[in-house]
Design a protein around this motif. Structure first.
Motif, PDB file in Angstrom:
ATOM      1  N   GLU A  51       0.829  -1.201   0.000  1.00 34.23           N
ATOM      2  CA  GLU A  51       0.000   0.000   0.000  1.00 34.23           C
ATOM      3  C   GLU A  51       0.868   1.257   0.000  1.00 34.23           C
ATOM      4  OE1 GLU A  51      -0.551   0.553   4.803  1.00 34.23           O
ATOM      5  OE2 GLU A  51      -1.853  -0.857   3.769  1.00 34.23           O
ATOM      6  N   SER A  52       0.289   2.358  -0.424  1.00 31.90           N
ATOM      7  CA  SER A  52       0.954   3.660  -0.329  1.00 31.90           C
ATOM      8  C   SER A  52      -0.124   4.718  -0.148  1.00 31.90           C
ATOM      9  CB  SER A  52       1.782   3.942  -1.587  1.00 31.90           C
ATOM     10  OG  SER A  52       0.966   3.949  -2.742  1.00 31.90           O
ATOM     11  N   LYS A  53       0.295   5.925   0.185  1.00 29.13           N
ATOM     12  CA  LYS A  53      -0.663   7.003   0.397  1.00 29.13           C
ATOM     13  C   LYS A  53      -0.706   7.927  -0.812  1.00 29.13           C
ATOM     14  CE  LYS A  53      -1.115   7.452   5.404  1.00 29.13           C
ATOM     15  NZ  LYS A  53      -0.971   8.366   6.563  1.00 29.13           N
ATOM     16  N   LYS A  54      -1.905   8.418  -1.091  1.00 33.34           N
ATOM     17  CA  LYS A  54      -2.097   9.338  -2.205  1.00 33.34           C
ATOM     18  C   LYS A  54      -3.097  10.401  -1.782  1.00 33.34           C
ATOM     19  CE  LYS A  54      -3.468   9.387  -7.103  1.00 33.34           C
ATOM     20  NZ  LYS A  54      -4.504  10.446  -6.991  1.00 33.34           N
ATOM     21  N   PHE A  64      -5.171  12.483   2.536  1.00 33.37           N
ATOM     22  CA  PHE A  64      -4.421  11.314   2.112  1.00 33.37           C
ATOM     23  C   PHE A  64      -5.250  10.045   2.272  1.00 33.37           C
ATOM     24  CE2 PHE A  64      -0.991  14.335   2.794  1.00 33.37           C
ATOM     25  CZ  PHE A  64      -0.205  14.109   1.666  1.00 33.37           C
ATOM     26  N   SER A  65      -5.214   9.220   1.235  1.00 35.93           N
ATOM     27  CA  SER A  65      -5.975   7.974   1.217  1.00 35.93           C
ATOM     28  C   SER A  65      -5.043   6.845   0.806  1.00 35.93           C
ATOM     29  CB  SER A  65      -7.142   8.094   0.236  1.00 35.93           C
ATOM     30  OG  SER A  65      -7.877   6.891   0.173  1.00 35.93           O
ATOM     31  N   TRP A  66      -5.473   5.629   1.029  1.00 32.80           N
ATOM     32  CA  TRP A  66      -4.654   4.471   0.695  1.00 32.80           C
ATOM     33  C   TRP A  66      -4.902   4.002  -0.723  1.00 32.80           C
ATOM     34  CZ3 TRP A  66      -0.811   3.680   3.839  1.00 32.80           C
ATOM     35  CH2 TRP A  66      -0.934   3.993   5.191  1.00 32.80           C
ATOM     36  N   TYR A  99     -11.452   2.286  -0.744  1.00 34.18           N
ATOM     37  CA  TYR A  99     -10.930   3.638  -0.734  1.00 34.18           C
ATOM     38  C   TYR A  99     -11.217   4.377  -2.047  1.00 34.18           C
ATOM     39  CZ  TYR A  99      -8.562   1.764   3.310  1.00 34.18           C
ATOM     40  OH  TYR A  99      -8.310   1.171   4.519  1.00 34.18           O
TER      41      TYR A  99
END
Length: 233
Positions: A51-54, A64-66, A99
């Protein structure tokens, strides 16, 4: 229930309805030629798919969401497989995720895929007031017939084929609101013929309910660790 293949509804029947939900259809009623698995869990084990944040700006999220970009690639390949090799109509396919930022990545990817969207049709976006919490509006995207939305937006919907991008994949086993029982029940009960899940089984299994779900599917031979297995789907 008259919607789902019994293997799709079995877990919710046992965990959420105390075994009181009755089967109104049989497995034979929910078979399609060439479709082997009513439930298919592709466990990427987090390998190259963390996962990363965007930063996300949408009707549901601001901040910020995953996201999980590799899972988007896997979902895209699975959708192409269904359309090309199994002749599944796009209008019978739904894709869900927890998400909004992941939903947007999936929408953009499908919209630019020449097989999924050969005529380059612009995605139709609508706002639905019905969601699992009844507290917010939700966005529903239609990519050349394929519905792409968050789990909340799938409340009350059903599709022949539903693919789910679980997104969360980390060494700490944090899965956020993906552990919400209501959302799990909604996610597990939207598909009629086949429910296809893409996720990190080890990470998700830190939640007791997810662990039970994955163990049940593994016992049935529905959990795979290679997309090569999927090509025999």
């Amino acid at each position: 229930q008259y919607r789902m293949h019994p293997d799709i509804s079995e877990f919710s029947r046992e965990q959420f309805y105390n075994g009181e939900l009755k089967y109104g259809i049989t497995a034979e009623d929910r078979k399609k030629e060439g479709i082997k698995y009513p439930v298919y869990f592709y466990d990427h084990q987090g390998i190259g798919a963390k996962e990363s944040k965007k930063f996300s700006v949408s009707g549901e999220e601001f901040g910020f969401s995953w996201v999980n970009t590799k899972e988007v690639e896997y979902i895209e390949r699975m959708v192409v497989k269904l359309i090309v090799e199994h002749k599944v109509k796009p209008s019978t396919i739904g894709i869900m995720t927890g998400y909004a930022a992941q939903r947007e990545l999936i929408v953009n990817t499908l919209e630019n895929n020449k097989i999924i969207n050969p005529s380059h049709v612009k995605t139709n976006v609508t706002i639905d007031k019905e969601d699992i919490t009844d507290k917010k509006n939700v966005t529903v995207c239609n990519v050349n017939g394929i519905i792409v939305a968050t789990v909340d937006a799938f409340q009350g919907r059903e599709m022949d084929f539903v693919l789910m991008s679980c997104v969360r994949s980390n060494s700490e086993g944090n899965i956020g609101f993906m552990s919400d029982k209501r959302r799990m029940n909604v996610a597990f009960t939207r598909a009629k013929y086949s429910f296809i899940i893409c996720g990190d089984a080890k990470c998700l299994s830190n939640n007791n309910l997810w662990k039970k779900y994955i163990e049940k599917q593994r016992a049935k031979g529905y959990v795979k660790n290679s997309l090569n297995d999927y090509w025999s789907f």
